[in-house]
Structure formats: structure tokens, C-alpha cells
Design a protein around this motif. Structure first.
Motif, PDB file in Angstrom:
ATOM      1  N   PHE A   1     136.517  95.049   0.251  1.00  7.30           N
ATOM      2  CA  PHE A   1     136.443  93.756   0.042  1.00  7.30           C
ATOM      3  C   PHE A   1     135.206  93.839  -1.445  1.00  7.30           C
ATOM      4  N   GLN A   2     135.957  92.516  -1.990  1.00  6.51           N
ATOM      5  CA  GLN A   2     135.746  92.644  -3.861  1.00  6.51           C
ATOM      6  C   GLN A   2     134.545  91.070  -3.614  1.00  6.51           C
ATOM      7  N   PRO A   3     134.441  91.032  -4.640  1.00  2.00           N
ATOM      8  CA  PRO A   3     132.815  89.924  -5.177  1.00  2.00           C
ATOM      9  C   PRO A   3     133.386  88.380  -4.628  1.00  2.00           C
ATOM     10  N   VAL A   4     134.572  88.701  -5.526  1.00  2.00           N
ATOM     11  CA  VAL A   4     134.874  87.285  -6.127  1.00  2.00           C
ATOM     12  C   VAL A   4     135.560  86.352  -4.185  1.00  2.00           C
ATOM     13  N   HIS A   5     135.877  87.206  -3.297  1.00  2.00           N
ATOM     14  CA  HIS A   5     136.769  86.468  -1.540  1.00  2.00           C
ATOM     15  C   HIS A   5     135.050  86.698  -1.501  1.00  2.00           C
ATOM     16  N   TYR A   6     133.862  87.147  -1.325  1.00  2.00           N
ATOM     17  CA  TYR A   6     132.772  87.379  -0.409  1.00  2.00           C
ATOM     18  C   TYR A   6     132.123  85.812  -1.468  1.00  2.00           C
ATOM     19  N   ARG A   7     132.455  85.828  -2.883  1.00  2.00           N
ATOM     20  CA  ARG A   7     131.485  83.812  -3.102  1.00  2.00           C
ATOM     21  C   ARG A   7     132.524  82.898  -3.548  1.00  2.00           C
ATOM     22  N   TYR A   8     133.682  82.809  -2.515  1.00  2.00           N
ATOM     23  CA  TYR A   8     134.326  81.737  -3.115  1.00  2.00           C
ATOM     24  C   TYR A   8     135.247  81.259  -1.675  1.00  2.00           C
ATOM     25  N   SER A   9     136.068  80.219  -1.956  1.00  2.00           N
ATOM     26  CA  SER A   9     135.921  80.046  -0.137  1.00  2.00           C
ATOM     27  C   SER A   9     138.226  80.461  -0.818  1.00  2.00           C
ATOM     28  N   VAL A  10     138.771  80.665   0.510  1.00  2.39           N
ATOM     29  CA  VAL A  10     139.470  81.327  -0.195  1.00  2.39           C
ATOM     30  C   VAL A  10     140.971  79.812  -0.569  1.00  2.39           C
TER      31      VAL A  10
ATOM     32  N   GLY B   1     153.053  88.673  -3.992  1.00 10.86           N
ATOM     33  CA  GLY B   1     152.098  90.357  -3.965  1.00 10.86           C
ATOM     34  C   GLY B   1     151.000  90.175  -3.499  1.00 10.86           C
ATOM     35  N   TYR B   2     150.381  89.572  -3.161  1.00 11.78           N
ATOM     36  CA  TYR B   2     148.512  89.702  -2.766  1.00 11.78           C
ATOM     37  C   TYR B   2     148.409  88.944  -1.610  1.00 11.78           C
ATOM     38  N   TYR B   3     147.507  89.241  -1.141  1.00  9.84           N
ATOM     39  CA  TYR B   3     147.068  88.871   0.117  1.00  9.84           C
ATOM     40  C   TYR B   3     147.436  87.381   0.548  1.00  9.84           C
ATOM     41  N   SER B   4     148.231  87.140   1.854  1.00 13.61           N
ATOM     42  CA  SER B   4     148.127  86.183   2.122  1.00 13.61           C
ATOM     43  C   SER B   4     146.388  85.198   2.659  1.00 13.61           C
ATOM     44  N   GLY B   5     146.418  83.945   2.269  1.00 12.65           N
ATOM     45  CA  GLY B   5     145.272  83.174   2.902  1.00 12.65           C
ATOM     46  C   GLY B   5     145.162  83.865   4.946  1.00 12.65           C
ATOM     47  N   GLU B   6     145.410  83.899   5.108  1.00 10.99           N
ATOM     48  CA  GLU B   6     144.797  84.480   6.943  1.00 10.99           C
ATOM     49  C   GLU B   6     144.448  86.192   6.555  1.00 10.99           C
ATOM     50  N   GLU B   7     145.187  86.870   5.384  1.00 11.64           N
ATOM     51  CA  GLU B   7     144.106  88.040   5.785  1.00 11.64           C
ATOM     52  C   GLU B   7     143.512  88.047   4.881  1.00 11.64           C
ATOM     53  N   LEU B   8     142.740  87.291   4.335  1.00  7.18           N
ATOM     54  CA  LEU B   8     141.164  87.358   3.135  1.00  7.18           C
ATOM     55  C   LEU B   8     140.683  86.819   3.857  1.00  7.18           C
ATOM     56  N   LEU B   9     141.123  85.698   4.923  1.00  5.07           N
ATOM     57  CA  LEU B   9     140.076  85.057   5.972  1.00  5.07           C
ATOM     58  C   LEU B   9     139.483  85.962   7.052  1.00  5.07           C
ATOM     59  N   ASP B  10     140.499  86.517   7.491  1.00  3.99           N
ATOM     60  CA  ASP B  10     140.169  87.671   8.708  1.00  3.99           C
ATOM     61  C   ASP B  10     139.691  89.013   8.565  1.00  3.99           C
TER      62      ASP B  10
END
Length: 339
Positions: free
Chosen positions: A212-221, A232-241
Motif C-alpha cells: 500500500f503506497q503513500p499516494v493512496h494513504y494520503r489522497y482520496s481514490v 490496467g491499474y486497480y479499480s476504485g473499489e480495489e483501492l478502497l478495499d
């Protein structure tokens, strides 16, 4: 279940690796066995002693591998230092020093915290893939520089799950060596880029919560996807989970800083400070970030005063400049020790 874990670091990174190992041991006490393997570069006797003492307190095993032959191979192939050390590239050629280890092996970067159980990760189906990694959150522009298409996945090498049987059967280390020798050894991120290019098609995808990388911890999906959308990146649902229950936090630089730097603005600064205070390295002396360029100073200033929705495009521009400079240096056979 036995967890086989690999770390690599030099003596200057040992305290951060130590905090990571502490978090791993603390949050995996229910595992049947935890075997930790270390590929070290110029580790001091005091470092080895302190790490050994920590691991024994939890009734686990730690093995310091002979990295001399691996370091010689890295030099022979012309793979450059990364942040002033060859340590970051040792995980590319570990297998010869771990012949007795079979099954699954999990490599974890030193700049991480393990905040949950790793047993699920060791049970994940890998299909025919010899390794699996999480996607890189900032890989959008990076792909083009190293010859990948925009729809290709670009993986982050901070956490790697190996199927050692398939890794050896497919002779993955030979593939890496041949690419470095015959095509390109100098990349912006020597180990990560080499893995993505030389083993394209051989890498399975891990869930984002295992790196789990810093930009996802700091900012909203939503804000992230607005400015960093990549195919090809993670979906919004995958990032929220993943954000609800991350298992491994990865501390790569944010605004040019690590969470252990003096006055760090890094999103993980507080959680790192908490684990540091409970670890044998609580006496760690913090230092200023090595990233002191004008671009980073301006970026940090704007980060302090701008709302997120205005800062994110600034962050994207600054990161683009950083990548462009690093790629130009690598093409000239040089590597920025501050990358």
C-alpha cells in the motif's frame, strides 16, 4: 504455516529494516514459523547482533546470507548502484544462496511496515507465474521511458512473492542477467525496471493492500484517479478495499522525503514513528532529507499551503520533472543516488 521472508539492505538502512522486521514479528505471532533471510552489504557486527537479538525474542530464526557472489555478479553485469549502494539489486540474484529454501518466498523492502498477517499472502494462488507484485501507483509516465506500452502493467518491486520452484524452472535470474548484459543495465530504478522489462508476462498481480503506497494513504481514490489514471491499474473499489485494511505499508519517497527524515511531511511519518518508538531502534537519530533541490523545496512549500485538489497537479508536474532527469541520467550510464 511457515513464512519465509527475504530482506536486503546495507548498514545505513539497517535501522529502517529493523523497524520493518519488528513490525513483521509483532503482527505475525500466530504463524507457525517465521524464517527471515538477510542479504546484507557491509553489515556491522553491532547491526547483526541487534537484529539477531530481536528475532530470537520472538522465537524465530534469522539467517544472514553470503552476498559476496551476488555483489560480484551485479558489478560484472554493469548494473549500477542505487542510492549509493548495490544492495537494492541483490534480490534479483538471490536463488544461488538459498538452494535449501523451497516453496514460497516473500521479499519485503526495508522501507515498509507489516501491519497484518502474511499468511493469506502465502496461500494466494499464483497460477503459472514465478513471481507476483503489486502495481506501481506512479507508473503512468514511467512505462514509456522503459519501453512499455500504456496498457502494460508496471509493477512495484517493494514486495515480491516468489514461487521458487517456477522461478528456478524458468531460469528467471538468467533472463535478468542476459537482459542486463545484452540490452540495458542502467535504468532509473535498476531492480524494478529490469524486472518489469526482462520478465514481462511472467509477473502476476498482487492486491494493493500487500504493497500500500503513500499516494493512496494520503489522497482520496477519486482525486488520485482524476490525475493519475492509468490503463490496467486497480479499480476504485480495489483501492478502497486496500485502504480499509492494508497489510504492508510501503514508504517510498513522498515530496522527496522518507517518514524518518527530520520534520518529514511523508503520509506515513506518524505510523512509522509509532513503530520506531516500540522497536529496539527507538534511539535512531533523524537526519534531513537528501532531496534539497529547488524543485522539491517549492513542492513542499506548495504542499503546505494548497488544498489537495490544487496541489495534485503540481505534484504530477514535479514528479514528471524528477522522472525526466532520472531517465536522462540513466541513459548516460549514470544513476541519481537520490532516486
Amino acid at each position: 504455516m511457515k513464512l519465509s521472508i527475504l530482506y536486503q539492505f546495507n548498514d545505513s538502512y539497517a535501522p529502517y529494516a529493523g523497524v520493518s522486521i519488528y513490525s513483521l514479528l509483532e503482527n505475525n505471532q500466530k504463524a507457525e514459523a517465521v524464517d527471515i533471510y538477510v542479504l546484507g552489504e557491509k553489515l556491522s557486527p553491532s547491526c547483526i547482533s541487534r537484529l539477531g537479538s530481536l528475532v530470537r525474542q520472538y522465537g524465530r530464526r534469522i539467517t544472514f546470507l553470503n552476498s559476496g557472489r551476488i555483489l560480484n555478479k551485479i558489478r560484472e553485469l554493469g548494473i549500477p548502484k542505487y542510492r549509493g549502494s548495490f544492495a537494492a539489486n541483490m534480490k534479483l540474484f538471490f536463488s544461488s544462496e538459498m538452494n535449501a529454501v523451497t516453496g514460497r518466498l516473500l521479499y519485503i523492502d526495508s522501507d515498509t511496515l507489516v501491519t497484518g498477517s502474511l499468511e493469506e499472502l502465502f496461500r494466494l494462488p499464483m497460477g503459472e507465474y514465478p513471481l507476483a507484485m503489486a502495481l506501481d501507483s506512479l507508473g503512468q509516465k514511467h512505462k514509456a521511458y522503459i519501453g512499455l506500452r500504456k496498457e502494460d502493467p508496471y509493477f512495484n518491486s517493494g514486495v515480491i512473492l516468489f514461487d521458487l520452484k517456477k522461478w528456478r524452472e524458468l531460469d528467471c535470474e538468467k533472463r535478468l542477467a542476459e537482459h542486463a548484459r545484452c540490452f540495458r543495465a542502467h535504468y532509473m530504478s535498476p531492480d524494478q525496471d529490469l524486472l518489469n522489462v526482462a520478465l514481462k508476462g511472467y509477473i502476476g498481480r498482487l492486491d494493493a493492500r500487500f504493497n500500500f503506497q503513500p499516494v493512496h494513504y494520503r489522497y482520496s481514490v477519486r482525486l488520485y484517479r482524476r490525475y493519475w489514471r492509468q490503463e490496467g491499474y486497480y479499480s476504485g473499489e480495489e483501492l478502497l478495499d486496500a485502504k480499509r485494511q492494508p497489510v504492508i505499508l510501503h514508504f517510498f519517497r513522498f515530496l522527496g522525503e522518507f517518514p524518518w527524515d527530520v520534520g518529514s511531511l511523508h503520509p506515513y511519518a506518524k505510523v512509522f514513528a509509532d513503530y520506531l518508538a516500540r522497536s529496539p531502534w527507538k534511539d535512531l537519530r533523524r537526519q534531513a532529507s537528501v532531496q534539497r533541490s529547488v524543485v522539491f523545496q517549492i513542492e513542499r512549500f506548495l504542499y503546505r499551503i494548497l488544498p489537495d485538489v490544487l496541489f495534485m497537479p503540481v505534484f504530477r508536474i514535479c514528479y514528471g520533472i524528477f522522472l525526466w532527469k532520472a531517465e536522462r541520467a540513466s541513459r548516460r550510464g549514470k544513476n541519481d543516488s537520490k532516486m
